[in-house]
Design a protein around this motif. Sequence first.
Motif, PDB file in Angstrom:
ATOM      1  N   MET A   1       0.724  -1.122  -0.087  1.00 39.43           N
ATOM      2  CA  MET A   1       0.018   0.004   0.057  1.00 39.43           C
ATOM      3  C   MET A   1       0.942   1.081   0.050  1.00 39.43           C
ATOM      4  SD  MET A   1      -2.830   1.204   2.850  1.00 39.43           S
ATOM      5  CE  MET A   1      -4.123   2.291   2.291  1.00 39.43           C
ATOM      6  N   SER A   2       0.228   2.243  -0.765  1.00 39.77           N
ATOM      7  CA  SER A   2       1.185   3.474  -0.813  1.00 39.77           C
ATOM      8  C   SER A   2       0.567   4.507   0.156  1.00 39.77           C
ATOM      9  CB  SER A   2       0.925   4.029  -2.106  1.00 39.77           C
ATOM     10  OG  SER A   2       1.609   5.552  -2.202  1.00 39.77           O
ATOM     11  N   TYR A   3       1.464   5.250   0.967  1.00 40.79           N
ATOM     12  CA  TYR A   3       1.082   5.993   1.901  1.00 40.79           C
ATOM     13  C   TYR A   3       1.714   7.507   1.692  1.00 40.79           C
ATOM     14  CZ  TYR A   3       0.341   2.130   4.893  1.00 40.79           C
ATOM     15  OH  TYR A   3      -0.229   0.655   5.534  1.00 40.79           O
ATOM     16  N   PRO A   4       0.612   8.570   2.233  1.00 41.70           N
ATOM     17  CA  PRO A   4       0.964   9.618   1.902  1.00 41.70           C
ATOM     18  C   PRO A   4       2.572  10.057   2.827  1.00 41.70           C
ATOM     19  CG  PRO A   4      -1.255   9.584   2.779  1.00 41.70           C
ATOM     20  CD  PRO A   4      -0.546   8.297   2.896  1.00 41.70           C
ATOM     21  N   ALA A   5       2.918  11.245   2.551  1.00 47.38           N
ATOM     22  CA  ALA A   5       4.285  11.784   3.004  1.00 47.38           C
ATOM     23  C   ALA A   5       4.249  12.030   4.683  1.00 47.38           C
ATOM     24  CB  ALA A   5       4.874  12.954   2.259  1.00 47.38           C
ATOM     25  N   VAL A   6       5.141  11.444   5.103  1.00 45.01           N
ATOM     26  CA  VAL A   6       4.832  11.717   6.645  1.00 45.01           C
ATOM     27  C   VAL A   6       6.261  12.609   7.166  1.00 45.01           C
ATOM     28  CG1 VAL A   6       5.024  10.608   9.027  1.00 45.01           C
ATOM     29  CG2 VAL A   6       3.804   9.790   6.936  1.00 45.01           C
ATOM     30  N   THR A   7       6.108  13.344   8.095  1.00 47.01           N
ATOM     31  CA  THR A   7       7.079  14.177   8.979  1.00 47.01           C
ATOM     32  C   THR A   7       6.926  13.706  10.281  1.00 47.01           C
ATOM     33  OG1 THR A   7       6.990  16.035   7.564  1.00 47.01           O
ATOM     34  CG2 THR A   7       7.867  16.503   9.813  1.00 47.01           C
ATOM     35  N   ILE A   8       7.786  13.395  10.711  1.00 47.84           N
ATOM     36  CA  ILE A   8       8.197  13.113  12.066  1.00 47.84           C
ATOM     37  C   ILE A   8       8.730  14.176  12.818  1.00 47.84           C
ATOM     38  CG2 ILE A   8       9.104  11.681  14.007  1.00 47.84           C
ATOM     39  CD1 ILE A   8       8.908   9.139  12.204  1.00 47.84           C
ATOM     40  N   GLY A   9       8.128  14.537  13.901  1.00 51.56           N
ATOM     41  CA  GLY A   9       8.552  15.625  14.728  1.00 51.56           C
ATOM     42  C   GLY A   9       8.826  15.314  16.001  1.00 51.56           C
ATOM     43  N   VAL A  10      10.079  15.783  16.532  1.00 53.92           N
ATOM     44  CA  VAL A  10      10.651  15.418  17.823  1.00 53.92           C
ATOM     45  C   VAL A  10      10.864  16.414  18.740  1.00 53.92           C
ATOM     46  CG1 VAL A  10      12.215  14.117  19.169  1.00 53.92           C
ATOM     47  CG2 VAL A  10      11.474  13.001  16.839  1.00 53.92           C
ATOM     48  N   THR A  11      10.136  16.847  19.668  1.00 52.40           N
ATOM     49  CA  THR A  11      10.544  17.975  20.804  1.00 52.40           C
ATOM     50  C   THR A  11      11.381  17.513  21.876  1.00 52.40           C
ATOM     51  OG1 THR A  11       8.780  17.444  22.166  1.00 52.40           O
ATOM     52  CG2 THR A  11       8.390  19.099  20.452  1.00 52.40           C
ATOM     53  N   GLY A  28      13.506   4.304  12.067  1.00 48.46           N
ATOM     54  CA  GLY A  28      13.451   2.648  11.963  1.00 48.46           C
ATOM     55  C   GLY A  28      11.870   2.323  11.370  1.00 48.46           C
ATOM     56  N   GLN A  29      11.014   3.341  11.121  1.00 51.40           N
ATOM     57  CA  GLN A  29       9.774   2.947  10.972  1.00 51.40           C
ATOM     58  C   GLN A  29       9.753   2.250   9.652  1.00 51.40           C
ATOM     59  OE1 GLN A  29       6.988   3.785  12.782  1.00 51.40           O
ATOM     60  NE2 GLN A  29       8.728   4.067  14.240  1.00 51.40           N
ATOM     61  N   SER A  30       8.370   1.444   9.424  1.00 49.50           N
ATOM     62  CA  SER A  30       8.307   0.408   8.440  1.00 49.50           C
ATOM     63  C   SER A  30       7.680   1.308   7.078  1.00 49.50           C
ATOM     64  CB  SER A  30       7.270  -0.629   8.731  1.00 49.50           C
ATOM     65  OG  SER A  30       6.149  -0.263   9.201  1.00 49.50           O
ATOM     66  N   VAL A  31       7.329   2.502   7.175  1.00 56.03           N
ATOM     67  CA  VAL A  31       6.808   3.371   6.064  1.00 56.03           C
ATOM     68  C   VAL A  31       7.942   4.421   5.855  1.00 56.03           C
ATOM     69  CG1 VAL A  31       4.458   3.079   6.190  1.00 56.03           C
ATOM     70  CG2 VAL A  31       5.412   4.824   7.608  1.00 56.03           C
ATOM     71  N   GLU A  32       7.968   4.888   4.410  1.00 53.62           N
ATOM     72  CA  GLU A  32       8.980   5.685   4.164  1.00 53.62           C
ATOM     73  C   GLU A  32       8.864   7.114   4.795  1.00 53.62           C
ATOM     74  OE1 GLU A  32      10.609   8.482   0.400  1.00 53.62           O
ATOM     75  OE2 GLU A  32       9.607   6.601   0.137  1.00 53.62           O
ATOM     76  N   GLU A 102       2.895   3.460  10.399  1.00 54.26           N
ATOM     77  CA  GLU A 102       1.951   2.616   9.482  1.00 54.26           C
ATOM     78  C   GLU A 102       0.810   2.160  10.117  1.00 54.26           C
ATOM     79  OE1 GLU A 102       2.375  -1.297   6.514  1.00 54.26           O
ATOM     80  OE2 GLU A 102       3.884  -0.977   8.004  1.00 54.26           O
ATOM     81  N   VAL A 103       0.558   1.797  11.373  1.00 52.14           N
ATOM     82  CA  VAL A 103      -0.608   1.373  11.963  1.00 52.14           C
ATOM     83  C   VAL A 103      -1.465   2.839  12.070  1.00 52.14           C
ATOM     84  CG1 VAL A 103      -1.664   0.700  14.100  1.00 52.14           C
ATOM     85  CG2 VAL A 103       0.120  -0.543  12.994  1.00 52.14           C
ATOM     86  N   GLN A 104      -1.014   3.970  12.382  1.00 47.06           N
ATOM     87  CA  GLN A 104      -1.506   5.201  12.426  1.00 47.06           C
ATOM     88  C   GLN A 104      -2.131   5.791  11.280  1.00 47.06           C
ATOM     89  OE1 GLN A 104       1.391   7.408  14.638  1.00 47.06           O
ATOM     90  NE2 GLN A 104       0.380   7.395  16.554  1.00 47.06           N
ATOM     91  N   LEU A 105      -1.177   5.587  10.195  1.00 44.67           N
ATOM     92  CA  LEU A 105      -1.786   6.092   8.875  1.00 44.67           C
ATOM     93  C   LEU A 105      -3.190   5.303   8.371  1.00 44.67           C
ATOM     94  CD1 LEU A 105       1.579   6.879   6.800  1.00 44.67           C
ATOM     95  CD2 LEU A 105      -0.281   8.506   7.476  1.00 44.67           C
TER      96      LEU A 105
END
Length: 119
Positions: A1-11, A28-32, A102-105
């Motif tokens: 499955m193709s997923y939308p682009a994700v930004t990870i934000g860390v404070t 190490g996430q399973s999606v790009e 991936e689960v959240q998306l």
Amino acid sequence: MSYPAVTIGVTTYNAQDTILDALNSAVGQSVEIKQIIIVDDCSTDNTLSIVEQFDRHPCLEIYRNPVNSGVAVSRNVIVEHAKGDFIAFFDDDDISLASRVEVQLSRILEYEKEFANGA
């Protein structure tokens, strides 16, 4: 499955003992992951130097608040600079399963398809 682009934000703030594990779980996430944004809230320990030496993601961006401002201000910096369609917030002591984003998306997209006509 193709997923939308994700930004990870860390404070982060004074997280020298945990930030490296948190960043490793982010890359190490399973999606790009399109982008990882880290906002340091004026740490007084070695957090910022650890983050600056972390080079495991090509689209890593580091910001530092000019004064200690709290997590809400730091998250607003992330929102301001995010290039992804979605933002996943990670805390500086999170160690997330590789499937977290991936689960959240999947759940968000499933919900949109079912209840919002794909909007």
